[in-house]
Write a protein that holds these residues in place. Structure first.
Motif, PDB file in Angstrom:
ATOM      1  N   PRO A   1       0.842  -1.184   0.000  1.00  0.00           N
ATOM      2  CA  PRO A   1       0.000   0.000   0.000  1.00  0.00           C
ATOM      3  C   PRO A   1       0.890   1.251   0.000  1.00  0.00           C
ATOM      4  CG  PRO A   1      -0.635  -1.535   1.759  1.00  0.00           C
ATOM      5  CD  PRO A   1       0.648  -2.024   1.193  1.00  0.00           C
ATOM      6  N   HIS A   2       0.516   2.313  -0.668  1.00  0.00           N
ATOM      7  CA  HIS A   2       1.248   3.596  -0.715  1.00  0.00           C
ATOM      8  C   HIS A   2       2.433   3.594  -1.679  1.00  0.00           C
ATOM      9  CE1 HIS A   2      -0.522   4.711   3.327  1.00  0.00           C
ATOM     10  NE2 HIS A   2      -0.529   3.402   3.388  1.00  0.00           N
TER      11      HIS A   2
ATOM     12  N   ALA B   1      -1.233  -7.504   6.555  1.00  0.00           N
ATOM     13  CA  ALA B   1      -2.303  -8.243   5.882  1.00  0.00           C
ATOM     14  C   ALA B   1      -2.163  -9.744   6.141  1.00  0.00           C
ATOM     15  CB  ALA B   1      -2.277  -7.957   4.375  1.00  0.00           C
ATOM     16  N   SER B   2      -0.914 -10.231   6.164  1.00  0.00           N
ATOM     17  CA  SER B   2      -0.686 -11.657   6.427  1.00  0.00           C
ATOM     18  C   SER B   2      -1.086 -12.031   7.847  1.00  0.00           C
ATOM     19  CB  SER B   2       0.794 -12.000   6.206  1.00  0.00           C
ATOM     20  OG  SER B   2       1.234 -11.531   4.948  1.00  0.00           O
TER      21      SER B   2
ATOM     22  N   SER C   1      -3.471 -10.523   9.602  1.00  0.00           N
ATOM     23  CA  SER C   1      -4.934 -10.559   9.628  1.00  0.00           C
ATOM     24  C   SER C   1      -5.447 -11.856   9.017  1.00  0.00           C
ATOM     25  CB  SER C   1      -5.504  -9.376   8.842  1.00  0.00           C
ATOM     26  OG  SER C   1      -5.163  -8.164   9.480  1.00  0.00           O
ATOM     27  N   LEU C   2      -4.785 -12.328   7.980  1.00  0.00           N
ATOM     28  CA  LEU C   2      -5.253 -13.520   7.271  1.00  0.00           C
ATOM     29  C   LEU C   2      -4.911 -14.806   8.017  1.00  0.00           C
ATOM     30  CD1 LEU C   2      -6.748 -14.215   4.680  1.00  0.00           C
ATOM     31  CD2 LEU C   2      -4.550 -14.469   3.539  1.00  0.00           C
TER      32      LEU C   2
ATOM     33  N   ASN D   1      -3.206 -15.076  11.294  1.00  0.00           N
ATOM     34  CA  ASN D   1      -3.147 -15.029  12.758  1.00  0.00           C
ATOM     35  C   ASN D   1      -2.052 -15.922  13.327  1.00  0.00           C
ATOM     36  OD1 ASN D   1      -3.838 -14.569  15.475  1.00  0.00           O
ATOM     37  ND2 ASN D   1      -5.511 -16.012  15.450  1.00  0.00           N
ATOM     38  N   PRO D   2      -0.782 -15.695  12.927  1.00  0.00           N
ATOM     39  CA  PRO D   2       0.301 -16.496  13.495  1.00  0.00           C
ATOM     40  C   PRO D   2       0.605 -16.061  14.933  1.00  0.00           C
ATOM     41  CG  PRO D   2       1.211 -14.788  12.083  1.00  0.00           C
ATOM     42  CD  PRO D   2      -0.290 -14.687  11.963  1.00  0.00           C
ATOM     43  N   ALA D   3       1.217 -16.957  15.707  1.00  0.00           N
ATOM     44  CA  ALA D   3       1.659 -16.599  17.056  1.00  0.00           C
ATOM     45  C   ALA D   3       3.039 -15.965  17.004  1.00  0.00           C
ATOM     46  CB  ALA D   3       1.688 -17.842  17.944  1.00  0.00           C
TER      47      ALA D   3
ATOM     48  N   GLN E   1       0.693  -1.411  13.980  1.00  0.00           N
ATOM     49  CA  GLN E   1      -0.216  -0.301  13.686  1.00  0.00           C
ATOM     50  C   GLN E   1      -1.384  -0.751  12.815  1.00  0.00           C
ATOM     51  OE1 GLN E   1       1.728   2.991  11.547  1.00  0.00           O
ATOM     52  NE2 GLN E   1      -0.281   3.418  10.653  1.00  0.00           N
ATOM     53  N   ARG E   2      -1.128  -1.695  11.897  1.00  0.00           N
ATOM     54  CA  ARG E   2      -2.134  -2.002  10.867  1.00  0.00           C
ATOM     55  C   ARG E   2      -2.932  -3.280  11.145  1.00  0.00           C
ATOM     56  NH1 ARG E   2      -4.645   1.054   7.020  1.00  0.00           N
ATOM     57  NH2 ARG E   2      -5.904  -0.723   7.495  1.00  0.00           N
TER      58      ARG E   2
ATOM     59  N   LEU F   1      -5.310  -5.921  13.706  1.00  0.00           N
ATOM     60  CA  LEU F   1      -6.281  -5.797  14.798  1.00  0.00           C
ATOM     61  C   LEU F   1      -5.699  -6.356  16.098  1.00  0.00           C
ATOM     62  CD1 LEU F   1      -9.608  -6.765  13.000  1.00  0.00           C
ATOM     63  CD2 LEU F   1      -8.779  -4.498  13.644  1.00  0.00           C
TER      64      LEU F   1
ATOM     65  N   LEU G   1      -6.792  -8.368  18.397  1.00  0.00           N
ATOM     66  CA  LEU G   1      -6.946  -9.809  18.667  1.00  0.00           C
ATOM     67  C   LEU G   1      -5.815 -10.615  18.030  1.00  0.00           C
ATOM     68  CD1 LEU G   1      -8.600 -12.153  19.862  1.00  0.00           C
ATOM     69  CD2 LEU G   1      -9.979 -12.174  17.776  1.00  0.00           C
ATOM     70  N   ALA G   2      -5.368 -10.182  16.840  1.00  0.00           N
ATOM     71  CA  ALA G   2      -4.322 -10.929  16.139  1.00  0.00           C
ATOM     72  C   ALA G   2      -2.918 -10.560  16.616  1.00  0.00           C
ATOM     73  CB  ALA G   2      -4.424 -10.691  14.631  1.00  0.00           C
TER      74      ALA G   2
ATOM     75  N   HIS H   1      -0.793 -11.366  21.230  1.00  0.00           N
ATOM     76  CA  HIS H   1       0.194 -12.360  21.647  1.00  0.00           C
ATOM     77  C   HIS H   1       1.256 -12.598  20.567  1.00  0.00           C
ATOM     78  CE1 HIS H   1      -2.255 -13.224  25.099  1.00  0.00           C
ATOM     79  NE2 HIS H   1      -3.289 -13.525  24.335  1.00  0.00           N
TER      80      HIS H   1
ATOM     81  N   ALA I   1      -3.629 -18.760  15.551  1.00  0.00           N
ATOM     82  CA  ALA I   1      -3.240 -18.900  16.959  1.00  0.00           C
ATOM     83  C   ALA I   1      -4.348 -18.514  17.932  1.00  0.00           C
ATOM     84  CB  ALA I   1      -1.981 -18.079  17.236  1.00  0.00           C
TER      85      ALA I   1
ATOM     86  N   GLY J   1      -8.260 -15.177   8.875  1.00  0.00           N
ATOM     87  CA  GLY J   1      -9.284 -14.838   7.887  1.00  0.00           C
ATOM     88  C   GLY J   1      -9.921 -13.482   8.091  1.00  0.00           C
TER      89      GLY J   1
ATOM     90  N   ASN K   1      -8.022   3.052  11.750  1.00  0.00           N
ATOM     91  CA  ASN K   1      -7.119   3.135  10.614  1.00  0.00           C
ATOM     92  C   ASN K   1      -7.855   3.718   9.411  1.00  0.00           C
ATOM     93  OD1 ASN K   1      -4.344   2.251  10.996  1.00  0.00           O
ATOM     94  ND2 ASN K   1      -5.205   0.296  11.661  1.00  0.00           N
TER      95      ASN K   1
ATOM     96  N   LEU L   1      -0.393 -15.465  -0.906  1.00  0.00           N
ATOM     97  CA  LEU L   1       0.008 -16.029   0.385  1.00  0.00           C
ATOM     98  C   LEU L   1      -0.464 -17.479   0.551  1.00  0.00           C
ATOM     99  CD1 LEU L   1       1.503 -15.166   2.919  1.00  0.00           C
ATOM    100  CD2 LEU L   1      -0.670 -14.494   3.926  1.00  0.00           C
TER     101      LEU L   1
END
Lengths: 400, 400
Positions: free
Chosen positions: A246-247, A315-316, A318-319, A321-323, A348-349, A351, A353-354, A357, B233, B238, B257, B319
């Protein structure tokens, strides 16, 4: 067949019991009866067949609670050896390991992938054979070979698919070329996937959801979800290099699009940007050296690359949700500047919840990630329940 | 315990054999001996224990090759029933299905999630119980309840996590509230994940890598990789709604944002954009109605939303490398315009290796995706090898 099986212990099920013992802890027969729920005679038969393969060995006596102390058994990682091969654009790294990924012998040498499959695979077979010997093992002990290549690979058949920096390699049957020379099964994958496997298994084996990101001339990711590498439908998962930042919409990329992550934040892009500022710089390694020497423009460029990579990783996150996100590749060696830029935009970008941790860090296996991961890929295949069952069956037939 | 087991057939292993039979095909004892590699007596004991649970039933006689024709056995999906519950912001859909996802009874009714967990779960329990009765089954036949909620859920414990449109629901123990009333185990997940499960299992069960995208007021995805739903996690995988759309950096989002996909292409954004053009429009359904009526501004807005969603899905394709993207949610009902916009940017922005076999289409399960998927989630859990083993063990103890 039916007749044979009446006299031999049934192999089916031995592989399953072996999975419990892969952690290497010594166990008594009684402990195995308790944990498997199988009868004492079934456990004894499976244990005997695993000992016959060499994968399980007697491991001394347990502490007695009175009477004769019971014998224990444990995984014997020394039973066979593995060859891991990590081929880059201009270098090769080979390692002979045991079945627990302990390195027994290692070779790092210049090798141009552009020399083509005949010369490169010939070199790999010759030096792989020598390396097994220098580890003090006969070639018959080699149980498998794992190969990482710097381009897209169809993992199912081990053939490169239109690899951009590997002239002459498209569609080449890499397993067939090596199996004849080395006498062991060969598995192939792209370099980023094997680095992800290596870093995951060696450094964070308990992590279920991990994203490994290689930052070098190219930028790519390996995805661990629910504890296993996920390759996608054509084995192309994790191909982040041509995702739009983006940008950054006006920067042209060699793929024909604009604003691709690789064109904005890859090693070539950084070197080119620094050259326009008057700095003499050729490769990604030169950029790393400048950052380490405290060069301000290079440091600023690497931090901005981190921010741009972070915008795509947000974006990754959000998609997927890795720990944990682990950053590897040569530019990861530039120290905290790259990671700091990445963290800045990811937190910053994405959420809360993701990210609450989420941990982002530099790879700990460094340049060894690929060669260790190539070995892990083969070990996982060889020590699966089905493969161990098949090995038990072969061993029993040879002994009969 | 050791004593008891000498007289009862060993339950371990019956669940594994059951997995082979889940396809519903009738099989003889001889066929099961061949495919499992187990002895005739082991197969007979496991078959008897599965018949005792009701999950397997005699399925008539096979064609004889001379002599008395052998009996066949098959999965009996009618053995128990399941309740699927799909709760949206303002409506609820309930379905009672058999163990093969065949709908036996269905209820669709207005229900405001904002009424809070006490009133909503009370309503679900009461109407779920009635629906089981109207399917002609006693409540004792209910083996499990699957619930989808319109917000983030910790799937491991079934509790919502800071759900934005569900006041009073944060951290509520949904399984506990329903289990007492309905006498069956309860699993909970977010609405997009259960829609992905439903569409995958009902429409594309053989697909290993599928991305389901819900486009409504919110935008989110459910990820199937290697044949199973991947939750990440914290169960937040998604969550595409707040990924930045390239080129759309100045549109503010409720999350704080700018340029988030939901703020650019979600149902609220579309309705707001159409209102500024003078069109009277309130909900996503109004937008769909306008498009279906041939309204030009609405059609253009939906196609542009498709392009913006496609820009984010292009990154998801790079991805995840799915074989198929399925678009569901109310805006998918706007016909080909949304899909056309999505295809336009996905095929332009993704690499050929990832798109050459990619198919993008509208969901075929429509409004039923969620309720069917909620059932699938529970069925998969109930019919797993471990759960069937446990059921066999309970059945044998009750019979003893």
């Amino acid at each position: 067949m039916e007749e044979l099986l009446k006299f031999a212990p049934r192999p089916t099920g031995a592989g399953e019991m072996f999975q419990l013992m892969r952690d290497g802890a010594p166990r008594t027969r009684t402990a195995l009866v308790q944990v498997t729920g199988h009868s004492r005679s079934t456990v004894a038969a499976r244990l005997d067949s695993l000992v016959a393969t060499g994968l399980i060995a007697p491991a001394g006596e347990a502490t007695s609670t009175g009477g004769r102390p019971p014998s224990t058994y444990a995984f014997n990682p020394d039973a066979r050896v593995i060859l891991g091969v990590d081929l880059g654009a201009t270098h090769a790294r080979l390692a002979v390991t045991d079945l627990a990924s302990t390195v027994l012998a290692e070779l790092d040498a210049p090798l141009a992938i552009a020399d083509g499959p005949d010369r490169v695979l010939d070199w790999v077979a010759e030096n792989g054979e020598k390396l097994v010997a220098s580890a003090g093992r006969p070639l018959a002990d080699l149980a498998g070979v794992g190969v990482g290549l710097p381009g897209p690979v169809d993992h199912a058949n081990g053939r490169p698919v239109n690899p951009p920096i590997m002239p002459g390699w498209d569609g080449v049957d890499v397993p067939h070329a090596l199996e004849g020379r080395l006498g062991a099964q060969v598995l192939v994958d792209n370099d980023v996937n094997i680095m992800a496997l290596g870093e995951h298994r060696i450094s964070y084996p308990a992590e279920r959801d991990l994203l490994f990101v290689k930052v070098a001339t190219g930028i790519g990711a390996g995805i661990i979800m629910d504890g296993a590498l996920r390759r996608g439908a054509q084995g192309a998962a994790g191909d982040l290099g041509h995702v739009a930042v983006p940008h950054a919409t006006d920067i042209p990329c060699r793929c024909g699009n604009t604003g691709c992550l690789e064109a904005v934040a890859g090693g070539h892009a950084l070197a080119a940007a620094l050259r326009t500022l008057g700095t003499q710089v050729g490769t990604s390694a030169d950029v790393v050296a400048l950052v380490r020497a405290g060069d301000v423009p290079a440091t600023q460029a690497v931090r901005q690359a981190g921010r741009d990579i972070g915008a795509v990783l947000a974006a990754s996150v959000s998609l997927l949700n890795p720990a944990r996100i682990v950053i590897g590749g040569v530019l990861a060696e530039a120290g905290e500047h790259l990671i700091a830029g990445i963290r800045e935009t990811v937190y910053q970008r994405s959420l809360p919840l993701a990210t609450q941790h989420l941990r982002i860090m530099t790879a700990t296996t460094g340049a060894r990630a690929g060669v260790l991961g190539a070995g892990v890929m083969v070990i996982d295949q060889l020590l699966s329940a089905a493969s161990v069952d098949a090995l038990v069956e072969r061993t029993l037939q040879e002994d009969a």
